[in-house]
Design an enzyme around this catalytic site. Structure first.
Site, PDB file in Angstrom:
ATOM      1  N   LYS A  14     -42.363  35.434 -50.557  1.00  0.00           N
ATOM      2  CA  LYS A  14     -42.341  33.981 -50.803  1.00  0.00           C
ATOM      3  C   LYS A  14     -42.292  33.225 -49.479  1.00  0.00           C
ATOM      4  CE  LYS A  14     -39.694  30.599 -53.548  1.00  0.00           C
ATOM      5  NZ  LYS A  14     -38.510  30.440 -54.419  1.00  0.00           N
ATOM      6  N   SER A  20     -39.539  28.282 -58.790  1.00  0.00           N
ATOM      7  CA  SER A  20     -40.335  27.936 -57.631  1.00  0.00           C
ATOM      8  C   SER A  20     -41.110  29.108 -57.035  1.00  0.00           C
ATOM      9  CB  SER A  20     -39.442  27.342 -56.547  1.00  0.00           C
ATOM     10  OG  SER A  20     -38.468  28.277 -56.156  1.00  0.00           O
ATOM     11  N   SER A  22     -35.507  30.552 -60.243  1.00  0.00           N
ATOM     12  CA  SER A  22     -36.849  30.557 -59.670  1.00  0.00           C
ATOM     13  C   SER A  22     -37.528  31.900 -59.532  1.00  0.00           C
ATOM     14  CB  SER A  22     -36.801  29.900 -58.284  1.00  0.00           C
ATOM     15  OG  SER A  22     -36.441  28.550 -58.418  1.00  0.00           O
TER      16      SER A  22
END
Lengths: 491, 105, 464
Positions: free
Chosen positions: C62, C137, C161
């Site tokens: 990420k 996210s 997330s």
């Protein structure tokens, strides 16, 4: 803008000054509070930085155990209660030398509270005490330099993250001189326990003051202002006087004192308001989520307390008792622990406290001042100086010769005996040799000799002088006097 | 507790965010719409004094007062927006001569 | 059977990236990648005498986790082009284990969002249906796994997330116990909630990765000293004897009955294997969103203060320092981040701290105690839907608070610090639905035992 001359002294005399001080002290650790960067002074800009103190995204603080130890030591020396559990908090504000946009400090539940510092004795004999509200840990910010390049400010983060303790006093001081005494004693204690360089010029000790004025007899506190930007203890005293007078003048005119921050301008000798926004600061303190609670065990706190060296107040009292020295002398000798230690070792080897004290306060300190060195590195060790003092006491050298010998000892490191002998400074006390010189002087000055022997005792001094000259200064004047006195008896 | 335009202007200043008129108006609406859902918490009976720190905390681990410092794989030049003689440069603080750091709010 | 070389595995990943159009014109799940650098890393792994437990396995990261060679922008313009000069602890551990980083994945800006639509670099798309969001996210990482680019990817959780996008994309997503995994190198959003999380194609991938990244890190004072078990061994444990709690607050009448049905089907499958299912209650569940949306923005408003254009990242010109700060931040941050910074600043500000932040932390304690009580009553794990709905269409949610409600089943675990993981339990109109397990602090082993068991029990039905 106000100067100390603007306000009539009698206006100020109608009011009482109330002062509280906040002192920030840099702790002498090898690495910073929350990262392993060096705290060494004088490095090139931003050399002592790392991802953590640069506040790069994703970095986290980890607390330095030595910073905790030094902070607890300071708290104990100031008679504070050390909290077994304390919390760190974020103090949020924007400034380019504050990389994270917040300072890690302590807010609720600080490391230590409720301490005290004795600043003297009141007229009734009771100790004059300044309370210490709290002592907490925090990190230092970096430095901004505004005049190095045109149009920009230059930021150096070497200092960002250096561990600090903040010591907040109660508003217990009642004059500028009490504030000065508080600061001097505080600095002395911190120096004694070796937690900081406590050097205001270098920035390892910083002072902010809170001052208010109230009519004599009033118990409620007046509105206080904050005074900043003082660079010396005398600067603090002068700034407090100036701000106090400014407030008194306002109060006397019936005006209300506004709560604000004042800056001391040392060159102009005045305080003036800092330009800031109308709204007061909102630091939005909240507990630091990256640091769990700091827990220190009671046994460990007790051990730190037990390991404290003798503190200044105790040492002053003991010196006064044990050595019977005057208060002023005690102050000088105990100003710094290493000097006090030197004195004690000297007295142990040469048990005349008064003479030893005079030599330390006189010759030793003068030599140190001249060389700029520290007592720890002083080439004349107490035992060696004691030997010199013994020679003086025993009459083997005169006092003035001793001073010369001392100077040579400082330069060469040689022992007193060797120097005295080598330089021909050993006083001659041998009756035969002295007797020979007396005979020679009598021969050279027959008139004076005759008159002296006939009873004119007042000529003794002159004759002693001649003998001293004859001997090249090496005769022991006491013995010469004795001899002449004996000869006077004769015909 | 309703958030006003002045509130939004004040917190935007605290957070160093510049909002234009339209954004400020929008924020007033949005923040109020969000905050109204928080009012339910006022009715919850919570034990006093507790919960001022993160939950389930063991005590803080400390580190030795020793290096080496954490290394940077690349020098400051590689990521600093403005660097000269090793210093980070920023626009000259307008009132630096008059204001102590914490007053530049 | 030998494992393919690192070079072969990495080459296959890049081929797959190309085939599925992982970049800006397609799924937009991979933001930054460097084929040559990845192949060089792969060759270095192949050259090792011991290729480690991962043996050259490619993985995606990420965009809010610091890597040394690829940018770390956190989905934000304010960090455009920023390449971290240090690497996150989790990355070091995975690379030492023989893993190869093949790309940084798209995410909501600074991890603030539930759909990856708030990324400055455009939304990512769900590989199962690219008109829909992959969740957020960590949507990019979930999509990269779902699209077959990598078997494992790193994400992060603050309110769900990792679990929520895992549910939306039909993959496995794990959030470890708070303090289980180092946060050093994870760009902070809400420090008391953030944890690095793991995506996997199957429970096995996630279990191995979690094992490799877990454990105390001296650079993170909130990481806890606690032995790391071999989570992959949980696969050998039967479901028989496992007590599973079904908290009624996660199966409200308002929940889509088809989502509830898929979760209950999963519970039936586990019962059939010998697990016991008990009805339980976590009474303060409904307070999770208000509590979360006070605490998280508050901490975020402070964590994002360092983005000021002084030392790194983008800098906008301005007349004087104040203007530089304001232009840099206003131009650098998107609307959701701006909203949360303002909200967070507000709830911390003088006069509001006690009523909002302090109160929220106190209620948080109650939410945490719900879990403690239930686990103390003999329940080993909890099972709930991961999200109230499957993936929604891009652009469907415009109201901020409505978007926040996507975290309604996941935020409790972050607030309490307990571990949670999502795995596929079925499909609704072809879209993946996830069920989640939650376990006591540091008992990821129980969680993996349940997950391995469910995966076995459901078999192919998990994707039907």
């Amino acid at each position: 803008m106000t100067t100390t001359r603007d306000v009539a002294s009698d206006v100020a005399e109608r009011y009482e000054m109330v002062v509280g001080l906040e002192v920030h002290v840099q702790l002498r650790t090898i690495t910073k509070a929350f990262c392993c960067c060096s705290t060494s002074f004088g490095a090139a800009p931003n050399v002592n930085t790392c991802p953590v103190c640069l506040a790069l995204p994703g970095t986290l603080p980890v607390l330095n155990e030595q910073a905790v130890l030094l902070a607890v030591r300071a708290a104990q020396a100031l008679e504070c209660t050390v909290n077994e559990e304390s919390l760190f908090a974020r103090k949020n504000y924007f400034y380019p030398d504050l990389p994270k946009g917040y300072q890690i400090s302590q807010f609720d539940r600080p490391l230590a509270e409720h301490g005290r510092l004795v600043i003297g004795t009141r007229s009734d004999g009771s100790p004059a005490v300044v309370g210490i509200t709290r002592l907490h840990m925090e990190e230092d910010a970096g430095k901004s330099v505004h005049d190095r390049f045109p149009g920009v400010s230059a930021i150096d983060l070497n200092r960002a993250g250096v561990p600090l303790i903040e010591i907040v006093s109660e508003p217990d001081m009642r004059s500028a001189s009490e504030a000065g005494t508080y600061l001097r004693r505080l600095r002395q204690i911190l120096e004694y326990i070796d937690v900081s360089d406590v050097n205001m010029e270098e920035g390892s000790l910083r002072v902010d003051a809170n001052v208010s004025a109230r009519p004599h007899g009033e118990t409620r506190l007046g509105t206080k202002t904050e005074v900043k930007n003082m660079n010396s203890f005398s600067g603090v005293e002068r700034a407090l006087e100036a701000e106090f007078r400014r407030q008194c003048a306002m109060l006397d005119r019936g005006e209300r004192v506004a709560q604000m921050t004042m800056l001391w301008d040392a060159t102009r000798g005045e305080v003036r308001p800092a330009r800031s926004k109308e709204q007061s600061h909102d630091y939005r303190y909240f507990p630091e989520p990256d640091l769990p609670p700091l827990r220190v065990r009671l046994e460990w706190i007790a051990r730190v307390r037990a390991d404290l060296p003798e503190l200044p107040q105790a040492k002053r009292e003991r010196f006064s008792r044990e050595f019977g020295l005057a208060a002023a002398d005690v102050e000088v000798l105990t100003a710094a622990a290493p000097l006090a230690d030197y004195f004690e070792r000297l007295v142990a080897a040469h048990p005349d406290a008064k003479t030893s004290a005079n030599w330390v306060m006189g010759e030793v300190l003068a030599a140190l001042n001249a060389s700029g060195g520290s007592i720890a590195d002083f080439p004349v060790h107490p035992a060696a100086l004691a030997r010199l003092l013994d020679l003086v006491r025993d009459g083997a050298v005169s006092h003035s010769a001793a001073k010369r010998i001392f100077e040579i000892m400082v330069r060469s490191g040689d022992p007193a005996d060797v120097i005295a002998s080598r330089e021909g400074l050993l006083q001659v006390r041998d009756a035969d040799e002295l007797g020979r010189w007396v005979d020679e002087v009598f021969a050279e000055h027959p008139v004076e000799a005759q008159r002296f022997k006939s009873g004119e005792r007042k000529l003794q001094g002159v004759l002693v002088g001649f003998v001293m000259k004859r001997s090249g200064g090496r005769a022991d004047p006491k013995r010469v006097n004795q001899l002449l006195a004996e000869r006077a008896g004769g015909g | 507790m309703a958030v006003t335009r002045d509130d939004v202007a004040h917190i935007a200043a605290l957070a160093r965010l510049a909002l234009d008129e339209a954004q400020t108006t929008r924020m007033v609406t949005e923040l109020n719409a969000i905050l109204v859902h928080m009012d339910v918490l006022q009715q919850v009976n919570t034990p006093g004094g507790a919960g001022d720190g993160p939950t389930g905390q063991a005590s803080m681990p400390l580190r030795r007062d020793a290096g080496p410092p954490l290394a940077l794989a690349r020098p400051l030049e590689s990521f600093a927006p403005s660097l000269r003689d090793g210093f980070f440069l920023v626009p000259r603080l307008a009132t630096h001569e008059d204001v102590a750091p914490e007053d530049l709010e | 059977m030998t494992v393919p070389s690192a070079v072969a595995q990495v080459t296959r990943s890049f081929q797959r990236m190309s085939d599925v159009r992982a970049g800006a014109n397609g799924l937009n799940c991979i933001l930054w990648t460097d084929r040559e650098a990845a192949l060089a890393d792969a060759r270095a792994v192949d050259a090792r005498a011991d290729r480690g437990p991962l043996a050259g396995m490619p993985f995606a990261v990420k965009d809010n986790i610091a890597t040394l060679d690829l940018p770390t922008t956190c989905g934000s313009r304010i960090l455009e082009g920023y390449v971290s000069p240090y690497e996150a602890t989790v990355i070091t551990r995975l690379r030492e284990a023989g893993g190869v980083v093949i790309g940084k994945t798209n995410c909501d800006e600074f991890a603030m969002g539930s759909s990856t639509e708030y990324s400055a670099w455009g939304p990512a798309r769900n590989p199962v249906d690219c008109s829909r969001v992959p969740g957020g996210s960590s949507g990019g990482s979930a999509a990269a796994v779902a699209a077959g680019i990598v078997r494992m990817a790193l994400g992060s959780e603050t309110g769900g997330s990792v679990r929520q996008p895992a549910a939306y994309c039909g993959v496995v997503g794990v959030k470890p116990t708070y303090g289980r995994v180092s946060r050093y190198g994870l760009v902070a959003f809400a420090s008391s909630l953030d944890q690095v999380g793991v995506f996997g194609v199957a429970v096995q991938d996630a279990a191995i990765a979690t094992e490799l990244i877990a454990g105390r890190d001296a650079r993170d004072a909130t990481s806890v000293e606690h032995a790391v078990p071999r989570y992959r061994d949980a696969a050998d444990r039967p479901l028989a004897g496992l007590v599973i709690g079904r908290p009624r607050e996660y199966f409200p009448p308002t929940l889509d009955s088809r989502v509830a049905a898929l979760c209950d089907r999963a519970l039936d499958a586990m019962r059939a294997e010998g697990a016991e299912v008990r009805d339980v209650s976590l009474p303060h569940t409904s307070l999770a969103i208000p509590v979360y949306y006070i605490i998280a923005p508050a901490e975020a408003s402070s964590n994002l203060a360092r983005f000021d254009g002084v030392r790194y990242g983008a800098r906008a010109a301005g007349e004087g320092l104040r203007a530089m700060y304001e232009h840099t931040r206003s131009r650098g941050f998107g609307p959701e981040v701006t909203r949360r910074i303002l909200l967070g600043t507000y709830v911390l500000s003088a006069g509001y701290y006690d009523a909002y932040y302090r109160k929220a932390q106190q209620v948080r304690t109650l939410i945490a105690e719900d879990f403690t009580s239930v686990f103390a009553s003999g329940v080993h794990v909890l099972f709930t839907p991961t999200a109230p709905t499957p993936a929604f269409p891009l652009g469907a949610k415009s109201d901020p608070y409505e978007m926040y409600l996507n975290d309604i089943f996941t935020a409790t675990a972050n607030l309490a610090g307990v571990p949670g993981m999502s795995l596929p339990v079925g499909r609704l109109d072809g879209l993946p639905v996830g069920g989640q397990f939650m376990a006591p602090h540091f008992d990821e082993f129980a969680m993996f035992r349940a997950a391995f068991g469910l995966e076995r029990a459901l078999g192919a039905e998990a994707h039907a």
